[in-house]
Motif scaffolding. Structure first.
Motif, PDB file in Angstrom:
ATOM      1  N   GLN A 226      47.576  35.768  38.024  1.00  0.00           N
ATOM      2  CA  GLN A 226      46.152  36.854  37.875  1.00  0.00           C
ATOM      3  C   GLN A 226      44.769  35.742  37.185  1.00  0.00           C
ATOM      4  N   LYS A 227      44.612  34.531  36.639  1.00  0.00           N
ATOM      5  CA  LYS A 227      44.018  34.249  35.778  1.00  0.00           C
ATOM      6  C   LYS A 227      43.705  34.158  36.435  1.00  0.00           C
TER       7      LYS A 227
ATOM      8  N   PRO B  73      40.507  38.061  39.321  1.00  0.00           N
ATOM      9  CA  PRO B  73      41.792  38.918  38.897  1.00  0.00           C
ATOM     10  C   PRO B  73      41.913  40.465  39.323  1.00  0.00           C
ATOM     11  N   TRP B  74      40.989  40.980  39.615  1.00  0.00           N
ATOM     12  CA  TRP B  74      41.056  41.720  39.951  1.00  0.00           C
ATOM     13  C   TRP B  74      41.518  41.610  41.666  1.00  0.00           C
TER      14      TRP B  74
ATOM     15  N   ARG C 283      45.628  40.640  40.872  1.00  0.00           N
ATOM     16  CA  ARG C 283      45.990  41.317  40.862  1.00  0.00           C
ATOM     17  C   ARG C 283      46.207  42.836  42.093  1.00  0.00           C
TER      18      ARG C 283
ATOM     19  N   ASP D 175      50.095  43.186  43.454  1.00  0.00           N
ATOM     20  CA  ASP D 175      50.765  44.954  43.138  1.00  0.00           C
ATOM     21  C   ASP D 175      51.168  45.248  44.873  1.00  0.00           C
TER      22      ASP D 175
ATOM     23  N   LYS E 138      47.112  47.015  33.291  1.00  0.00           N
ATOM     24  CA  LYS E 138      46.327  46.070  34.501  1.00  0.00           C
ATOM     25  C   LYS E 138      44.096  46.374  33.890  1.00  0.00           C
TER      26      LYS E 138
ATOM     27  N   GLN F  92      43.465  44.676  31.468  1.00  0.00           N
ATOM     28  CA  GLN F  92      43.797  43.516  31.611  1.00  0.00           C
ATOM     29  C   GLN F  92      42.405  42.789  32.734  1.00  0.00           C
ATOM     30  N   ALA F  93      42.461  43.072  33.549  1.00  0.00           N
ATOM     31  CA  ALA F  93      41.291  42.557  34.433  1.00  0.00           C
ATOM     32  C   ALA F  93      40.070  42.443  34.116  1.00  0.00           C
TER      33      ALA F  93
ATOM     34  N   TYR G 183      39.865  39.560  31.585  1.00  0.00           N
ATOM     35  CA  TYR G 183      40.554  38.134  31.782  1.00  0.00           C
ATOM     36  C   TYR G 183      39.062  37.900  33.036  1.00  0.00           C
TER      37      TYR G 183
ATOM     38  N   THR H 289      44.544  46.141  26.066  1.00  0.00           N
ATOM     39  CA  THR H 289      45.698  45.462  27.117  1.00  0.00           C
ATOM     40  C   THR H 289      46.666  45.398  25.689  1.00  0.00           C
TER      41      THR H 289
END
Length: 304
Positions: free
Chosen positions: A36-37, A42-43, A46, A50, A87, A90-91, A94, A173
């Motif tokens: 993801q990173k 990152p958006w 993800r 998903d 999420k 998290q995004a 990141y 997060t």
């Protein structure tokens, strides 16, 4: 498979299996975080992941697992909301902070808060109580992870203009990790067939975030190739199934808090991946902290 899990639940074999699954989840989670990173936004990463695991889960929920019982639906939609908020944080983390700093902070928050959560939620029904040695292990593990993040912050040549907000979202997060770990563990235990909860959650969880990714993709001046996003999405989806499935089965077979702590040894595996495959320097201090993280996990698991 479900009948077999019920048979080994509460046995020493089941506890050993939970230990192995938690360690497997730690390895896979380190891989997932790197996916993801990576170089992709990152958006977008993800969103691609998903939509991939939602599509993968669709035939399973339609043809292979029983439909959720009526009392499970609120748990599924609650889990869907918790995962969405997690999420998002998290995004945000990141996008603003270095992976080597943000990831350890997230993982360091997780076990500490999770054990507090399960002490309230599972105490009476599932006897989730912990002794002083186990709490010492949690504090040792979390402290070592935070120190590792601090070392990376001081030595990594990181842009501190955005790092503050990155750390703020990393802490949020971490609370999200604790929330979904505890909630999902309750959901898996609340249904007769754990596969039902797991695969329905994958399907529902992948319905919202891809639209956020599409919105961001359309606004980008330089858009990454759809093919590269699709490849990352499929790989990430498979890793997510294996990682999340492993940790959910582990929480079904063993104490939620202990399993959550073992999963956070993913920080160690992330560092090992960087050392072995990316040729990053570890150094004596980082190596010592990695040993402390592992020691904390051992204290929690084998002092219960």
């Amino acid at each position: 498979m479900t009948e077999w899990l019920l048979e080994v639940d509460g046995t020493q074999f089941g506890r050993n299996l939970a230990l192995a699954l938690a360690v497997l989840a730690a390895v896979l989670h380190a891989v997932f975080g790197a996916l993801q990173k990576g170089k992709l936004d990152p958006w977008l990463a993800r969103g691609a992941i998903d939509v991939s695991y939602s599509v993968m889960a669709l035939p399973v929920i339609l043809f292979l697992v029983p439909w959720p019982e009526p009392h499970v639906w609120p748990l599924l939609f609650g889990a869907m909301g918790i995962h969405l908020v997690y999420k998002f944080f998290q995004a945000m983390a990141y996008a603003r902070g270095s992976y080597t700093v943000v990831y350890p902070v997230v993982r360091g928050m997780g076990p500490l808060v999770t054990m507090l959560f399960v002490g309230v939620l599972f105490q009476d029904r599932f006897h989730e109580s912990y002794n002083l040695v186990q709490w010492s292990g949690v504090i040792l593990l979390s402290s070592a992870i935070f120190l590792l993040a601090g070392i990376n912050l001081m030595q990594g040549g990181i842009d501190r203009r955005t790092m503050g907000m990155g750390l703020f979202y990393a802490v949020l997060t971490g609370f999200g990790v604790a929330a979904y770990t505890t909630w999902d563990a309750y959901g898996v235990r609340a249904t007769l067939n754990p596969f039902t909860f797991i695969f329905w959650l994958f399907f529902l969880d992948g319905l919202v975030f891809p639209w956020i990714a599409v919105y961001r993709y359309r606004k980008m001046a330089v858009q990454p190739s759809v093919r590269s996003m699709a490849v990352r999405g499929v790989i990430g989806g498979l890793v997510a199934f294996a990682s999340f499935g492993s940790i959910m089965f582990a929480t079904r077979l063993d104490k939620v808090g202990e399993v959550a702590v073992l999963r956070e040894t993913s920080v160690v595996f992330a560092a090992l991946i960087g050392w072995l495959f990316l040729h990053e320097k570890v150094g004596l201090l980082r190596a010592t902290l990695m040993v402390a993280i592992a020691a904390g996990a051992v204290l929690v698991e084998f002092s219960g």
